[in-house]
Write a protein that holds these residues in place. Structure first.
Motif: not given
Ligand code: ATP
Ligand code: ATP
Ligand code: MG
Ligand code: MG
Lengths: 337, 299, 331, 503, 327
Positions: C256, A263-265, C267, A195, C261-264, C259, C271-275, A199, C217-218, A223-224
């Motif tokens: 965790l 894998p998605s949360a 979209p 991250a 960038p999870h795929l969504t 921070c 795009r806010p900055p990541l933590l 950023n 986490m995914g 994507q980000y």
């Protein structure tokens, strides 16, 4: 992809083949079709992402753009410079305008050179700015990427992975490039550190108006980060779209499969019924299947897919796909069946 | 993007405030940790000092016959005894150090220069350059080195120069392979690509970017190469192919080998000298290796 | 809930390093039930693999040392078992697959041979029977043309195939516990998805309990029922997978999750900055007495730096070790 | 003394083994020692230079000295059973004349006639005092015409394998570079001889190996031993006898030769100065542990023609310096008068040692010598015979009669570039030429001796060569095992060992 | 099929390499000062100029360089290595006569070094800080540092001179009947010291190498896998690790074969071992050009054959190479 003045990098029909050692002296030399007829454009100040599985030719594309690997054929323009035709000193000078950030923060810094010198080197070599000012500029760059200027005296091994990647960013910015190629700049970093770098890259883009060619296999990251995205499979672009359309309306079965494989949360995503699973691994880029390269793994493949290579067609402005099965009005096969 | 985010991303300062150790200092510390290597270095320094200072320590012609032949060590004030011609063995050993070190050093230098140039070119340019250079290397590899050295020395008559050149010519293949492998490995690393992308020219990349990184194994190898060259010189001298105008340790053994049973010291003492020197070189090599790769030592 | 299969209680592992004793694992307790998948997440170096190796009895000693605790398999303390018994356990009752499928197979033996070896070792099968078992396993993990590929060598297979072989090998003796240490990190997403499906399938069929180690986490969400979050050798949070994902309590866990960038699928243009979690994991040998995360924690106060927070249940099956939750509870 | 006994094996060790054993086409002791066992010569010599009948039952020289009549033994046979006839004798002499390196040996022979099967007459163009010697030992072997008569004899494979000889032993096995096994020839023409069943001739290049072999009784005998440490050490063994006897015919001399055509060695004074500067006694003491005999002139001290009445060049540095001063070679600031080079013949550590001592000694009179080692024989020959040298150390054999071995190295007519030992010093002195010419034709022994005495004095005075010593060749044998050791001839071990027996 | 083309390619390379050796040898030795005629003259104590010219003619030395070269290459390819000036015999016969003892010496020494070296290294690797491990390290240093002839001398002093339990030189006692078991024992007895002296360096090096590679492998992922399967230490070492640890030893042994061959020159001289080494040494001193050329050629040939064998051994041990099409 309209306003021509705005286009910084224009790559057309790029091919990079690697010759393999012959099996014996009588055998035909076989070739790896690492990049096979790839075209794309990047607008100034935007980010183009390339995603794809391992071995799909992402790095090779990046290296070709950087002129760090010999190109087999194709045209490349950087602004109004014919990049593909440059040689020798001209090429050396053109390099000021494009820089690269590598994946591995450990192997991309010369372990025998101090951090400050690593960042200063490009300016010395390319004769950028007044030598007297360079000291100040290096310190400046260090601050910009989030390092303390007094850390210039350290050697790379004395930094953590994230910090090393920051040095890599500083080096890339030293020549004040227009184009920065990022080859998986975060995939070797710990999740919590990723991250920080992402950023940083975005804020630097805003600050300097940089143009990124951003390579990653991580769809979340792409994507980000990216404004437009090219999906590569076995050396070819199979789908090319802006960020929103690609993720909301993926057309190519491979893109679809890629998206469903992540894998998605998010339980909602996980539960979606339209996920598809691919069988097996990508075939070898040496002995390519005829027709569509994805046909061997494609759950929708028809006879035509095995015979004819689908061209990359524009379905609507800013969205192109190379698949026979996507209808002209943009209905993907996965939606129909 | 808000300002606070930016500051957050820039305030990061994870460097532990440990005193920064210069790599060279660290290198020395690591080396000093290996006692055997330190001992090797001491022996080496003593030998080199003896070689350099020979005329100062003992202003005697090593060829001068000073006493009865074959006096055992210690007798009539000859610490190491006398050889078959009544020459002082101590003087011979000290003066021999000059020649032995000179031949060893020169031969090792030739070995490294040839090996490094060929290995670097092959590893960096690859393709047909590599192909050609490797075939040449293979060629030199199939000829038994000592045999070839003997023929070469015989061909150009035994003098210090020919001996050193012959040894160099027959022993560079190992260095070439090593250098090639290192160059091949390093040229694929991203920092080399980075050096090109910031406008480095080939020459700069080979000699200033890759070479310094390829040096550690080559330096370790150089220490061993000196040792091997000394052994080579000894073998050639032993076989009678040495420069008769100068005193070398190998020559001492070769000259005195017939007295092996009656005056074993005439053979044993120069043998020990060679042994110690080569041993010192290998210990130094080990030490350098440890110092260059601190991780290996942790195991 | 099924009966308790494996439980680790108060495990401590120390390593002797040049800078002193590193407490690689400190007072770690986890438990695993039959048929359950437990996820362990955390940044690099936080002790995930070491936990797995401790269960396998494979911690390198020296420099490592098991400084305390118990590892109970069906009530039998594996830390007290002798080497002979441990050999029976490994590969038979507890199996493990590793992160690097490229190097985890012996390059000089055919894959059939390597799978059969386990079966011969633990079940005393004849060579032919063992090979038949190997074939069966290869088919079970979905290797096409298994009859042919059984005679191939690791270098002839792709990464995904090798990982399947590793799984076949691990499951050859129908173990009760399978430890998967980042089994897909080196693989492509499409292949990773295949492996996950395969593991879930096999678990369904055999009832093998799985300990799934990952930093993604995914992947946890995809695979696990319960999650353990580790930081610097300690467990800082432990809960069911939904609880962790929807209601992370520990600032580190929160970081965790946020921070990355999870795929969504939807979209937004914004795009806010990541933590960010600033800084890096501290060196284990230089841990102070306080919370190990305190130096990186935006909410840390003096107490956090001075005292180690105990683990506390904030919900049923949701334990957190953080002074913040203490404060909230008190408030 | 015990009686000779039949049977037994003699183990003879030697530093080298020749490539072949046909003495008709090669000189050299490695060929000669086994060669004289395999091939019989017409005559043999006792230890007093007296010729004795051998394959020739009797012989006579005509009064004018122009023909020699040889009568062969009736019962003599080659190893394959063929009788030895005068045809073979004629063939052998012609072959030797054509192929043997010693050209002077049979040079006067015009033809050999064979009036009958057992008589051969050698016709000479001039009287040849060395003719009897040339008919003995390895110089005058008789080889079978039916074996060697066809083709180029130098390339005949039977020079080394399947040898059909005429001598007391026949070849049983030859392993090149390793050993030769010779077996008693039962049909030898001397009845009851030889005594030995076998001779094993084994190569041992290493001095240490030879020492151990002799000390432990694994070997019975060795010859041409000259290494001082070998002699010193083996002398201490009771069961070993060391004897310098048996080398007078070979006449080996060690010397320092000059290239008299080159500056500054074209000046006699320089050569003499070096003669005085060499401490010959010390050399002998150090190099040969006192085993060697001093050589004083061109003829070996063991020869009947030897004369000691010459300038001995006793060690005298002052005199040497004075001579160099006189020659105008004055020392420079470093005390160096001139720089020069010294070659030495390869093979054997002694030569190298010798050259090193010479270098050290000449340094004392201001001559800076660079040693030039030749790794192999032929590079030395190339240099020296090519007249491309300043000084060289080497060893030259007298080969019995001065006509054979001495004349060649001083005759001005014999300066031939490219050919070794053919007056490579390029020494030219009309007086010496004349006296040698006369001596070569003189049959009267006393007159010849007088002529050679003159010659020796003249040559030594001119100093084209500085003579150091006679090579201290020794035969070493196990006195508990070896009876009648082969030392009862001027030819030593290069004479037939039919008398030798094992006790 | 693929294997065959690989083998065919290796053979082609080997052939070209040999051709290069032939040409190189010829050129090299053509440059040697002096020629056969002088050698013959020297050996026989002098010869006339006519005789020398005659000798030169009969050996074809009066021909121009390229003719001599082509003649030589042609002859060698037909198996005719010329004829030794000194032995007056075909060089090929001489070499073949000496090849047996040399191969016996070299191969025995090599096998001893590889087997004992690997074994030592493997044992040492199991306790990297144990006494045996240190012993191996020290042995390796000593073995590497001592000149081979000096080691041989020390062994001679001990075993031959002091203990008197070993023969000094040669292949066997002459006159003993060859082929009997007694003779074989005798040969083995004679072989002992030369083999020990020659293999000492390599044995030491290989144990060190095997120790290092074994330690590497014991830390590798697949050994961890083997442990996780429940295999015992012995199975892990001797089944899973050993085969991989031998690979670098064989690589080095293959690369070093020509060095061992070189070492044999010295050892053979010391022990008067009737092999190619002594022949080479003496031929150089004699200036016997055809023999030297023959030996150089032949040793290259042996080295190449050995390298092919190493390659084969590799392919048996390491499937990665066996089944790949390059290399
Ligand atoms: N120098 C080279 N020689 C031969 N083949 C090569 C070379 N470089 C790359 N390739 C091949 O080209 C193909 C594309 O490689 P590339 O590195 O571009 O893939 P990538 O998409 O970057 O993969 P990854 O995600 O693993 O980095 C691969 O099959 C690779 O093996
Ligand atoms: N042999 C060793 N000596 C000293 N420290 C060790 C050793 N092996 C592991 N460690 C330490 O133990 C800690 C835990 O390591 P472990 O491999 O369990 O981490 P991990 O969570 O699996 O990390 P990753 O995600 O990188 O695999 C690390 O800090 C590591 O430095
Ligand atoms: Mg890549
Ligand atoms: Mg891990």
């Amino acid at each position: 992809m309209s306003d021509d003045d705005d286009i910084l990098l224009d790559v057309a029909h790029l091919k990079v083949y690697f010759r393999l050692p012959r099996k014996n002296i009588f055998a035909k030399a076989s070739r790896v079709h690492a990049v096979d007829d790839v075209s794309f454009q990047i607008k100034r100040g935007t980010t183009l992402g390339i995603v794809g599985e391992s071995g799909s030719g992402k790095t090779t594309t990046a290296m070709a753009v950087m002129r760090l690997t010999p190109i087999t054929s194709g045209a490349m323009r950087l602004g109004d410079t014919d990049l593909a035709a440059l040689e020798g000193e001209d090429l050396r000078h053109a390099r000021t305008r494009m820089q690269i950030i590598f994946q591995d923060p450990y192997s991309s810094l010369n372990p025998r050179v101090r951090a400050g010198a690593i960042v200063r080197e490009p300016m010395d070599l390319m004769n950028i700015g007044d030598p007297a000012d360079r000291e100040g500029r290096v310190a400046d760059l260090f601050r910009k990427v989030g390092l303390r200027p007094e850390q210039q005296a350290l050697f790379p091994h004395q930094f953590s992975g994230g910090q090393r990647q920051r040095i890599g960013v500083a080096r890339a910015l030293a020549t004040q490039p227009e184009l920065v190629v990022c080859d998986e700049p975060v995939s070797a970093l710990d999740v919590a550190i990723q991250a920080q770098i992402l950023n940083l890259l975005r804020s630097l883009q805003d600050e300097f108006g940089l143009t990124y060619l951003f390579i990653s296999h991580d769809l979340g990251v792409v994507q980000y980060m990216c404004d437009e995205i090219a999906v590569m499979y076995l050396g070819q672009i199979v789908e090319y779209a802006d960020r929103i359309s690609l993720f909301t309306e993926p057309l190519h079965p491979y893109t679809w499969a890629l998206l469903s494989a992540v894998p998605s949360a998010d339980p909602a995503t996980r539960a979606r019924a339209d996920r598809i699973r691919l069988q097996g691994d990508p075939p070898s880029p040496i002995d390519l299947p005829p027709g569509c390269r994805f046909s061997s793994r494609c759950p929708f493949a028809e006879a035509r897919c095995v015979q004819e290579t689908p061209p990359l067609r524009s379905i609507r402005p800013g969205h192109a796909v190379a698949c026979h099965l996507v209808s002209d009005d943009g209905v993907p096969p996965q939606r129909r069946s | 993007m808000t300002d606070s985010d930016n500051t957050q991303s820039r305030q990061i300062d994870e460097m532990p405030e440990t005193p920064v150790e210069h790599p060279f200092r660290q290198f020395v510390t690591m080396y000093m940790r290996n006692y055997a290597a330190v001992a090797g270095l001491l022996v080496f320094v003593v030998i080199v000092a003896a070689a350099l200072l020979a005329p100062v320590i003992l202003n005697v012609d090593p060829f001068e016959m000073v006493d009865v032949p074959l006096l055992p060590p210690g007798e009539s004030g000859h610490l190491f005894g006398t050889d078959n011609l009544g020459r002082d063995m101590l003087v011979s050993i000290i003066y021999g150090a000059r020649v032995t070190m000179a031949v060893g050093g020169a031969a090792a230098a030739i070995t490294l220069i040839i090996g490094l140039s060929i290995g670097a070119m092959a590893g960096y340019y690859r393709g047909w350059v590599d192909e050609v250079l490797m075939r040449i290397t293979e060629f030199f590899q199939v000829l038994p080195p000592l045999l070839l050295a003997m023929v070469l020395v015989a061909l150009f008559s035994p003098t210090l120069e020919t001996v050193a050149i012959a040894i160099g010519v027959v022993s560079w293949t190992g260095v070439a392979r090593l250098a090639r492998a290192e160059f091949m490995r390093l040229r694929e690393l991203d920092f080399v690509k980075a050096a090109r992308s910031i406008g480095g020219r080939d020459r700069r990349i080979i000699w200033l970017v890759i070479l310094p990184n390829a040096l550690p194994p080559l330096i370790v190898n150089a220490a061993l190469t000196v040792g091997i060259a000394i052994l080579f010189e000894a073998a050639l001298s032993f076989l009678g192919l040495s420069d008769p105008n100068v005193m070398s340790w190998g020559k001492l053994i070769g000259d005195n080998r017939d007295y092996l049973l009656d005056a074993p010291w005439t053979v044993t003492i120069p043998g020990v000298a060679i042994f110690l020197t080569v041993l010192a070189m290998s210990l130094i090599g080990d030490g350098l290796n440890d110092a260059f790769n601190p991780k290996l030592r942790e195991r | 809930m099924a009966e308790r299969l494996l439980s680790v209680e108060g495990l401590r592992v120390e390593f002797k390093t040049r800078d002193g004793i590193a407490k690689v694992i400190d007072n770690l307790s986890i438990s695993l039930d039959t048929g359950e998948t437990l996820g362990i997440v955390g940044e690099s170096g936080c002790g995930k693999s070491m936990t797995a190796l401790s269960i396998m009895g494979l911690v390198p000693i020296p420099p490592g040392r098991i400084a305390g605790g118990r590892i109970l398999l069906d009530g039998e303390d594996l830390l007290q078992a002798n080497e002979q018994r441990m050999r029976e356990v490994r590969g038979n009752e507890i199996s493990m697959i590793f992160q690097e499928p490229m190097t985890s197979l012996n390059p000089v033996y055919s894959i059939g041979n390597q799978i059969a070896e386990t079966a011969r070792l633990h079940e005393g099968l004849s060579r032919a029977d063992a090979m038949a078992r190997a074939l069966e396993m290869l088919q079970a993990v979905g290797i096409p043309a298994a009859e042919k590929r059984i005679h191939e060598y690791p270098h002839q297979m792709s990464g995904g195939m090798r990982q399947r072989v590793m799984i076949a090998m691990a499951l050859a003796c129908k173990p009760r516990v399978l430890i998967a240490d980042e089994p897909t990190t080196a693989l492509d997403v499409t292949v990773q998805a295949q492996i996950f499906d395969l593991l879930n399938d096999l678990k369904e069929k055999t009832g093998t309990a799985i300990i799934m180690i990952t930093h993604d986490m995914g992947a946890i969400a995809e695979m696990a029922q319960r999650v353990v979050v580790m930081y610097a050798g300690r467990i800082i949070e432990q809960a069911g997978v939904t609880q962790i994902l929807t209601d992370p309590r520990h600032p580190y866990t929160q970081g965790l999750i946020r921070c990355v960038p999870h795929l969504t699928r939807n979209p937004t243009v914004e795009r806010p900055p990541l933590l960010e979690i600033p800084g890096v994991v501290p060196a284990l040998s230089q841990l102070g007495s306080g919370c190990a995360f305190a130096p990186r924690c935006p909410y840390a106060d003096a107490k956090c730096r001075a005292e180690m927070p105990p683990s506390r249940a904030v919900d049923s099956g949701h334990d957190v070790a953080c002074w913040l939750t203490e404060r909230e509870a008190a408030a | 003394l015990s009686e000779p006994k039949q049977g037994g094996t003699l183990t003879f060790i030697y530093r080298i083994i020749a490539g072949h054993f046909n003495p008709a086409i090669a000189s050299g002791t490695p060929t000669g020692i086994p060669g004289t066992q395999l091939f019989a010569a017409l005559l043999r010599y006792d230890d007093q230079w007296r010729p004795q009948p051998y394959l020739a039952k009797s012989w006579s020289i005509s009064d004018d000295g122009l023909s020699v009549t040889v009568n062969l033994r009736e019962n003599a046979k080659f190893h394959d059973g063929h009788p030895i006839t005068s045809e073979d004798v004629a063939f052998s002499i012609e072959t030797i004349k054509a192929n043997h390196p010693f050209k002077t040996m049979y040079a006067p022979v015009t033809k050999v006639t064979t009036p009958d099967k057992l008589t051969a007459i050698i016709h000479l163009s001039a009287p040849h005092p060395a003719i009897e010697l040339a008919m003995s030992s390895q110089l005058g072997v008789v080889i079978p015409k039916h074996i060697y008569g066809e083709g180029d004899i130098r390339k005949n494979p039977r020079n080394s394998q399947d040898i059909v000889g005429s001598g007391p032993f026949k070849l049983k096995e030859f392993k090149p570079g390793e050993y030769i096994i010779m077996e008693r020839f039962d049909d030898f023409f001397l009845k009851g001889r030889p005594y030995l069943d076998f001779i094993v001739f084994k190569k041992m290049a290493e001095s240490t190996s030879r020492i151990i072999a002799l000390e432990t009784g694994k070997a019975d005998i060795t010859a041409f031993a000259s290494d001082p440490q070998e002699l010193t050490r083996l002398k201490k063994s009771k069961h070993l006898t060391l004897t310098p006897e048996g080398y007078s015919a070979i006449g080996p001399l060690n010397w320092l030769a000059f290239n008299t055509a080159r500056k500054p060695f074209d000046d006699k004074r320089v050569r003499q100065a070096i003669g005085y500067a060499l401490d010959k006694e010390l050399l002998i003491k150090i190099l040969y542990a006192g085993f060697a005999q001093r050589a004083t002139g061109p003829i070996h001290p063991g020869s009947a023609f030897y004369s000691a009445d010459v300038n001995l060049y006793d060690y005298d540095l002052d005199r040497a310096k004075a001579l160099l001063d006189a020659a105008g070679l004055n020392p420079d600031a470093d005390g160096i008068r001139f720089k020069t080079t010294l070659n030495f013949i390869p093979g054997g550590a002694t030569w190298k040692r010798w050259s090193e001592i010479t270098k050290a000694q000449l340094k004392k009179i201001g001559i800076d010598v660079t040693l030039k080692a030749s790794s192999d024989f032929r590079s030395w020959i190339k240099t020296v015979a090519g007249h491309d040298f300043d000084m060289t150390l080497d060893s030259v054999f007298n080969w019995g009669d001065p006509v054979i071995g001495v004349h060649r190295t001083y005759q001005s007519s014999n300066i031939r570039e490219g050919v070794p030992w053919h007056n490579t010093q390029q020494f030219r002195n009309a007086d010496v030429d004349a006296v040698m010419m006369k001596a070569g034709l003189e049959i009267n022994l006393d007159k010849r001796k007088a002529l050679y005495a003159d010659m020796q004095k003249m040559v030594v005075e001119e100093a084209p060569v500085i003579y150091i010593n006679a090579s201290p060749y020794h035969t070493i044998y196990n006195n508990e095992r070896v009876g009648n050791p082969p030392i009862d001839s001027i030819w030593g071990t290069s004479s037939p060992m039919d008398n030798v027996y094992i006790k | 099929m693929q294997f065959l083309t690989v083998v065919a390619r290796r053979f082609l390379y080997a052939f070209l390499l040999l051709l290069a050796v032939i040409v190189f040898n010829f050129v090299l030795l053509y440059l040697v000062p002096g020629d056969i005629a002088e050698t013959i003259a020297g050996e026989s104590g002098g010869a006339s100029a006519e005789l020398m010219a005659e000798i030169r003619r009969s050996y074809g030395l009066d021909q121009p360089f390229h003719v001599q070269l082509l003649t030589y290459v042609g002859k060698v390819l037909q198996g005719d290595l010329g004829s030794s000036y000194y032995f007056n015999a075909p060089v090929l016969d001489l070499i073949l006569g000496r090849l047996g003892p040399t191969l016996l010496l070299v191969v025995t020494a090599l096998l001893l070094a590889i087997f004992a070296g690997t074994l030592f290294g493997v044992i040492a690797a199991q306790r990297p800080n144990g006494i045996f491990s240190h012993f191996i390290t020290i042995l390796a240093l000593i073995g590497f540092s001592a000149p081979v002839f000096w080691t041989a001398f020390l062994l001679i002093i001990l075993f031959v001179s002091i203990l008197q339990i070993m023969p000094l030189s040669g292949l066997a006692e002459p006159l003993s009947e060859t082929g009997t078991w007694k003779w074989y024992l005798d040969v083995a007895h004679h072989l002992f010291l030369p083999v020990v002296s020659l293999s000492s360096i390599y044995l030491a090096q290989y144990s060190r190498l095997a120790r290092a590679s074994m330690m590497d492998i014991l830390g590798s992922d697949y050994i961890r896998t083997a442990r996780a399967k429940g295999l015992g230490q012995r199975m892990i070492i001797y089944k899973h690790a050993l085969r991989n640890a031998v690979i670098p030893v064989i690589t080095i042994a293959g690369l070093q074969f020509s060095h061992i061959f070189s070492g044999a020159v010295v050892i053979e001289t010391v022990f008067s071992w009737p092999g190619l080494g002594t022949l080479a040494f003496e031929s150089i001193l004699r200036g016997d050009t055809p023999t030297i050329m023959g030996i150089l050629f032949f040793s290259a040939f042996v080295v190449i054959v050995f390298n092919l064998l190493t390659d084969l051994a590799y392919r048996i041990i390491d499937p990665r190479i066996r089944l790949s099409n390059t290399a």
